[in-house]
Design an enzyme around this catalytic site. Structure first.
Site, short mmCIF file in Angstrom:
data_model
loop_
_atom_site.label_atom_id
_atom_site.label_comp_id
_atom_site.label_asym_id
_atom_site.label_seq_id
_atom_site.Cartn_x
_atom_site.Cartn_y
_atom_site.Cartn_z
N GLU A 5 -0.64 6.91 13.29
CA GLU A 5 -1.68 7.26 14.31
C GLU A 5 -1.35 8.01 15.06
O GLU A 5 -0.03 8.30 15.74
CB GLU A 5 -1.75 5.71 14.87
CG GLU A 5 -2.96 5.84 15.95
CD GLU A 5 -2.99 4.39 16.86
OE1 GLU A 5 -3.73 3.58 16.30
OE2 GLU A 5 -2.46 4.32 17.91
N SER A 25 0.96 5.29 6.75
CA SER A 25 -0.05 5.90 7.54
C SER A 25 0.34 5.99 8.95
O SER A 25 1.48 5.51 9.37
CB SER A 25 -1.28 5.30 7.47
OG SER A 25 -1.12 3.94 7.95
N ASP A 66 -11.33 -0.72 24.43
CA ASP A 66 -10.88 -1.37 25.73
C ASP A 66 -11.85 -0.66 26.71
O ASP A 66 -12.35 0.43 26.68
CB ASP A 66 -9.54 -0.92 25.78
CG ASP A 66 -8.42 -1.49 25.11
OD1 ASP A 66 -8.56 -2.57 24.66
OD2 ASP A 66 -7.43 -0.59 24.75
N HIS A 86 1.66 1.25 8.88
CA HIS A 86 1.12 1.97 9.57
C HIS A 86 1.85 1.99 10.94
O HIS A 86 2.20 1.22 11.70
CB HIS A 86 -0.39 1.25 9.94
CG HIS A 86 -1.34 2.27 10.62
ND1 HIS A 86 -1.73 3.43 10.30
CD2 HIS A 86 -1.59 2.30 12.03
CE1 HIS A 86 -2.50 3.97 11.13
NE2 HIS A 86 -2.34 3.39 12.23
#
Length: 288
Positions: free
Chosen positions: A9, A7, A101, A259
């Site tokens: 990001e 996967s 954050d 990932h």
């Protein structure tokens, strides 16, 4: 050694140039047939609209399974759940649920007066809708705000118990870091899949600064190796070798999913995936 599920990001674009870079990244990596791709939020929720637009476009035009990041930062409960509902309306059924954050230069996270206090509350609320598969973050190295190493394991168990079905870890540099964390999670009764987060090193000095901010330990051997490689002009070769070696060791230890944090720079992730035996599975159609 098995061929892993992968996967990726992505970041939502904040400029025209960044937009071209994102779509180029998606076009290069999508043919590898990822299990899912995720799209981040900026610090403080600063890319909320951009994230939604990127998620919807990737899902609609590329046919990928998209997991949208959703955080608790600077939003009421109602606003946050409304964003989740907008994802459901465009067919996005996976969410990476995070505390998030705080905005830059604001110090520690402070919950919105009418918002979710933490990621556990967010996960519980999203789980109650019954509309989403929920993924969460995990920290093999101690989170900067954690009281002790076991705090991260305990908190992950709370998130799983609240309704999350899998976790994606922060990046790390040595396989043993993840493997020890996985063992501690098993001992704590966590049975949900824990997917190691892999950061291909495009720029070592930048990665070191990033690691310091998020509490990731930097091995001395790796720092010395990149110092030598920079002198010899072999940074790219070292980066590929290090990342491929890390992934290979994880696969040998029974890991089945990886990932990749692409930073919208696809080539190193693609090269490592190829070295692990992952070949293109689909041909992209023209994007309307």
């Amino acid at each position: 050694m098995i061929t892993p599920n992968v996967s990726f990001e992505f970041f939502p674009p904040q400029s025209l140039e960044a937009s071209f870079r994102l779509w180029e990244t998606v076009k290069i990596l999508a043919p590898l047939g990822p299990n899912f791709v995720s799209v981040t939020y900026g610090a403080g929720g600063t890319t909320r609209t951009l994230t939604h637009d990127a998620v919807a476009t990737i899902h609609k035009h590329y046919g990928l399974n998209v997991a949208a990041h959703l955080t608790c930062v600077d939003a009421t409960r109602e606003e946050t759940l409304e964003i989740a509902e907008q994802y459901a309306e465009v067919g996005v059924t996976e969410i990476v649920a995070l505390r998030g954050d705080p905005p830059k230069d604001t110090g520690r996270f402070t919950a919105h007066p009418d918002g979710f206090a933490d990621s556990v509350e967010l996960i519980e609320a999203l789980a109650k809708t019954g509309k989403f598969k929920l993924r969460v973050g995990a920290y093999p190295d101690r989170h900067p705000e954690a009281a002790c190493d076991n705090s991260d394991v305990d908190y992950l168990k709370r998130k799983i118990d609240a309704g999350a079905t899998s976790a994606i870890t922060q990046f790390f540099f040595e396989a043993d870091t993840f493997l020890r964390f996985r063992d501690r999670c098993v001992d704590a009764g966590i049975t949900a899949p824990i997917i190691p987060g892999i950061l291909p090193i495009e720029n070592w000095s930048g990665v070191k600064k990033f690691a310091t901010r998020c509490g990731t330990k930097v091995p001395q051997w790796l720092d010395k190796s990149f110092a030598t490689a920079q002198r010899d002009g072999r940074e790219d070769l070292l980066a590929t070798t290090v990342c491929t070696g890390l992934c290979t060791r994880l696969l040998e230890e029974g890991v089945e999913d990886l990932h990749f944090y692409t930073l919208n720079k696809p080539y190193l992730s693609h090269e490592v995936a190829h070295a692990l035996g992952i070949s293109p599975k689909v041909t992209l159609q023209n994007v309307a």
